[in-house]
Write a protein that holds these residues in place. Structure first.
Motif, mmCIF file in Angstrom:
data_model
loop_
_atom_site.group_PDB
_atom_site.id
_atom_site.type_symbol
_atom_site.label_atom_id
_atom_site.label_comp_id
_atom_site.label_asym_id
_atom_site.label_seq_id
_atom_site.Cartn_x
_atom_site.Cartn_y
_atom_site.Cartn_z
ATOM 1 N N GLY A 112 39.989 48.212 39.774
ATOM 2 C CA GLY A 112 39.390 47.785 41.040
ATOM 3 C C GLY A 112 39.267 48.956 42.006
ATOM 4 O O GLY A 112 39.455 50.121 41.624
ATOM 5 N N PHE A 113 38.992 48.638 43.251
ATOM 6 C CA PHE A 113 38.694 49.675 44.257
ATOM 7 C C PHE A 113 39.875 50.619 44.513
ATOM 8 O O PHE A 113 39.846 51.804 44.150
ATOM 9 C CB PHE A 113 38.238 48.957 45.543
ATOM 10 C CG PHE A 113 38.214 49.793 46.787
ATOM 11 C CD1 PHE A 113 37.720 51.091 46.784
ATOM 12 C CD2 PHE A 113 38.678 49.256 48.002
ATOM 13 C CE1 PHE A 113 37.698 51.845 47.959
ATOM 14 C CE2 PHE A 113 38.646 50.001 49.175
ATOM 15 C CZ PHE A 113 38.168 51.299 49.148
ATOM 16 N N LEU A 120 46.977 48.224 33.789
ATOM 17 C CA LEU A 120 46.937 46.839 33.296
ATOM 18 C C LEU A 120 45.958 46.073 34.184
ATOM 19 O O LEU A 120 46.206 45.913 35.390
ATOM 20 C CB LEU A 120 48.340 46.232 33.395
ATOM 21 C CG LEU A 120 48.496 44.735 33.123
ATOM 22 C CD1 LEU A 120 48.119 44.391 31.702
ATOM 23 C CD2 LEU A 120 49.943 44.303 33.386
HETATM 24 P P1 NAD Z 1 39.689 44.725 44.104
HETATM 25 O O1 NAD Z 1 39.271 43.297 44.186
HETATM 26 O O2 NAD Z 1 38.660 45.795 44.235
HETATM 27 O O3 NAD Z 1 40.428 44.962 42.697
HETATM 28 C C1 NAD Z 1 41.337 44.073 42.150
HETATM 29 C C2 NAD Z 1 41.583 44.461 40.696
HETATM 30 O O4 NAD Z 1 42.598 43.584 40.175
HETATM 31 C C3 NAD Z 1 40.357 44.306 39.794
HETATM 32 O O5 NAD Z 1 40.243 45.420 38.948
HETATM 33 C C4 NAD Z 1 40.657 43.051 38.999
HETATM 34 O O6 NAD Z 1 40.061 43.032 37.711
HETATM 35 C C5 NAD Z 1 42.174 43.110 38.916
HETATM 36 N N1 NAD Z 1 42.782 41.800 38.678
HETATM 37 C C6 NAD Z 1 42.536 40.632 39.333
HETATM 38 N N2 NAD Z 1 43.266 39.639 38.809
HETATM 39 C C7 NAD Z 1 44.015 40.189 37.813
HETATM 40 C C8 NAD Z 1 44.983 39.667 36.910
HETATM 41 N N3 NAD Z 1 45.308 38.376 36.908
HETATM 42 N N4 NAD Z 1 45.551 40.508 36.021
HETATM 43 C C9 NAD Z 1 45.208 41.829 35.990
HETATM 44 N N5 NAD Z 1 44.294 42.358 36.817
HETATM 45 C C10 NAD Z 1 43.705 41.560 37.725
HETATM 46 O O7 NAD Z 1 40.846 44.881 45.168
HETATM 47 P P2 NAD Z 1 41.222 46.133 46.109
HETATM 48 O O8 NAD Z 1 40.423 46.058 47.344
HETATM 49 O O9 NAD Z 1 41.250 47.370 45.301
HETATM 50 O O10 NAD Z 1 42.722 45.727 46.510
HETATM 51 C C11 NAD Z 1 43.819 46.115 45.697
HETATM 52 C C12 NAD Z 1 45.099 45.617 46.316
HETATM 53 O O11 NAD Z 1 45.257 46.155 47.612
HETATM 54 C C13 NAD Z 1 45.136 44.097 46.476
HETATM 55 O O12 NAD Z 1 46.436 43.668 46.169
HETATM 56 C C14 NAD Z 1 44.826 43.874 47.948
HETATM 57 O O13 NAD Z 1 45.439 42.699 48.412
HETATM 58 C C15 NAD Z 1 45.443 45.109 48.564
HETATM 59 N N6 NAD Z 1 44.834 45.571 49.811
HETATM 60 C C16 NAD Z 1 43.492 45.804 49.897
HETATM 61 C C17 NAD Z 1 42.948 46.309 51.071
HETATM 62 C C18 NAD Z 1 41.462 46.610 51.193
HETATM 63 O O14 NAD Z 1 41.012 46.960 52.272
HETATM 64 N N7 NAD Z 1 40.678 46.508 50.130
HETATM 65 C C19 NAD Z 1 43.778 46.565 52.164
HETATM 66 C C20 NAD Z 1 45.153 46.304 52.050
HETATM 67 C C21 NAD Z 1 45.664 45.830 50.865
#
Ligand code: NAD
Ligand code: TDX
Length: 339
Positions: free
Chosen positions: A10-11, A32
């Motif tokens: 993911g991001f 993973l």
């Molecule tokens: P994203 O949605 O871009 O990526 C999430 C990733 O998790 C994806 O690759 C997806 O395939 C994987 N995933 C989802 N369910 C899964 C499962 N059951 N098993 C294995 N993999 C799984 O999210 P992001 O924006 O990169 O955020 C990552 C983390 O950071 C999250 O926990 C989010 O809550 C936290 N976060 C994000 C931000 C933001 O601004 N984007 C800010 C603070 C915290």
């Protein structure tokens, strides 16, 4: 050192994988990720042949698969990015958020208890604190701010945080938690504000701003978040929560106007649409603790970070055009058609 990085396709997770492989050439990084709509294997193409990297397509909710991975890899640390991450999707369908964000976290920590671990790190969010009023610019989220969530997404993240702290107190699991503000940068999925506006503007499509666009978010360049997590897992205290943010509060409408200006597109593309239900007004992080304890400071100014990000989307059109031409189109039409 072997680190399992969940959600690494993911991001933020992918940016963290790149950061760690670059900075620690002797570390083994095992990603993973079950590749939901938000996970993209092509993102990890640059590291797929790296002998220190392994990709495993499994869900963090699958106990058997997670235990098997621990038996194979004997990880020293787990950094859990895997989550359902989009607030609007959580409003439409909360269930998967409970499953992935809460149960998935418990499964990972059960594996850590069973096989032993030096550190379990939970990547959390400022959204667990709820929101702040617009007319109190003196207020910020500290680690002591009470949990007070607004959306099914933030509630699921808060539940996970509470479980993490409970596993520390009850089982002595060596955990840490980071609560970061809004990230932006390369590989940000185009359903989120900044990449959505860049993609729409480039395609001369309407720029859907929720309500008046006066809601404030505290934007941080993704690499600064990755550096903060790197510091916390190596030097942060066990059992502690660290807020991460760079004092960069901006109104949504101003962000969209900057994107229009940078891309030479008219502000007439901006369309005010129905507001998000339960929409949080303002997020603002007080990062004093991570600064004082670990010396962390953001390195990328927003003016530079947004330029770098826009350039990345211009240079990597194939990455996001592939995404928005697939299943994403159905999502977009459903979400925005009658808004
Ligand atoms: P994203 O949605 O871009 O990526 C999430 C990733 O998790 C994806 O690759 C997806 O395939 C994987 N995933 C989802 N369910 C899964 C499962 N059951 N098993 C294995 N993999 C799984 O999210 P992001 O924006 O990169 O955020 C990552 C983390 O950071 C999250 O926990 C989010 O809550 C936290 N976060 C994000 C931000 C933001 O601004 N984007 C800010 C603070 C915290
Ligand atoms: O089309 C849009 N129009 C709009 O006005 C979208 C997608 C968003 N918005 C607004 C809603 C928010 O006020 O922009 C702001 C940012 O929205 P998102 O990009 O959806 O982020 P946000 O809801 O703030 O949550 C993000 O930051 C905290 C991440 O998605 C979460 O995973 C993280 O925990």
């Amino acid at each position: 050192m072997t680190i399992i990085v969940t959600g690494g396709a993911g991001f933020i997770g992918s940016n963290f994988v790149f950061h760690m492989l670059n900075k620690y050439p002797d570390y083994r990084i095992v990603c993973l990720d079950c590749l939901t709509y938000a996970g993209n294997l092509s993102t990890l193409a640059p590291v797929m042949d790296n002998p220190n990297f392994r990709f495993v397509k499994e869900s963090i909710t699958d106990r058997e698969a997670v235990y098997k991975l621990f038996e194979e890899e004997h990880p020293d640390m787990v950094v859990n990015f895997a989550a359902e991450s989009h607030v609007d999707r959580s409003i439409e369908n909360p269930e998967i958020f409970l499953d992935t964000n809460i149960k998935g976290t418990a499964v990972l920590m059960d594996a850590c208890r069973k096989y032993g671990i030096k550190r379990y790190h939970q990547v959390s969010t400022d959204e667990v604190y709820g929101d702040l009023p617009l007319d109190r610019p003196d207020l910020f989220f500290t680690e002591e701010t009470p949990i007070h969530t607004s959306s099914p997404y933030s509630s699921s993240k808060a539940a996970a945080d509470l479980l993490v702290l409970a596993y520390h107190r009850t089982y002595g699991l060596p955990v840490s938690i980071s609560r970061c503000s809004n990230n932006y940068g390369p590989y940000h999925f185009p359903e989120k504000l900044i990449p959505l506006m860049i993609a729409n503007a480039l395609n001369d499509k309407p720029l859907p701003v929720y309500g008046e666009g006066l809601n404030v978010r505290d934007w941080l360049y993704v690499e600064d978040h990755c550096r903060a997590i790197d510091l916390i897992i190596h030097k942060g205290r066990v059992g502690e929560v660290y807020n991460v943010g760079g004092h960069n509060e901006m109104k949504n409408i101003d962000i969209v106007k900057i994107i229009c200006k940078e891309l030479g597109k008219p502000e007439s593309l901006i369309t005010h649409v129905t507001d998000r239900k339960g929409h949080d007004m303002r997020y603002a992080i007080d990062p004093t603790k991570i600064h004082n304890e670990l010396g962390w400071l953001p390195e990328t100014k927003f003016e530079d970070g947004i330029k770098k990000t826009i350039k990345w989307y211009l240079d990597n059109k194939e990455w996001w055009e592939t995404i928005i031409s697939g299943e994403y189109q159905n999502y977009y039409e459903k979400m925005y058609a009658n808004r």
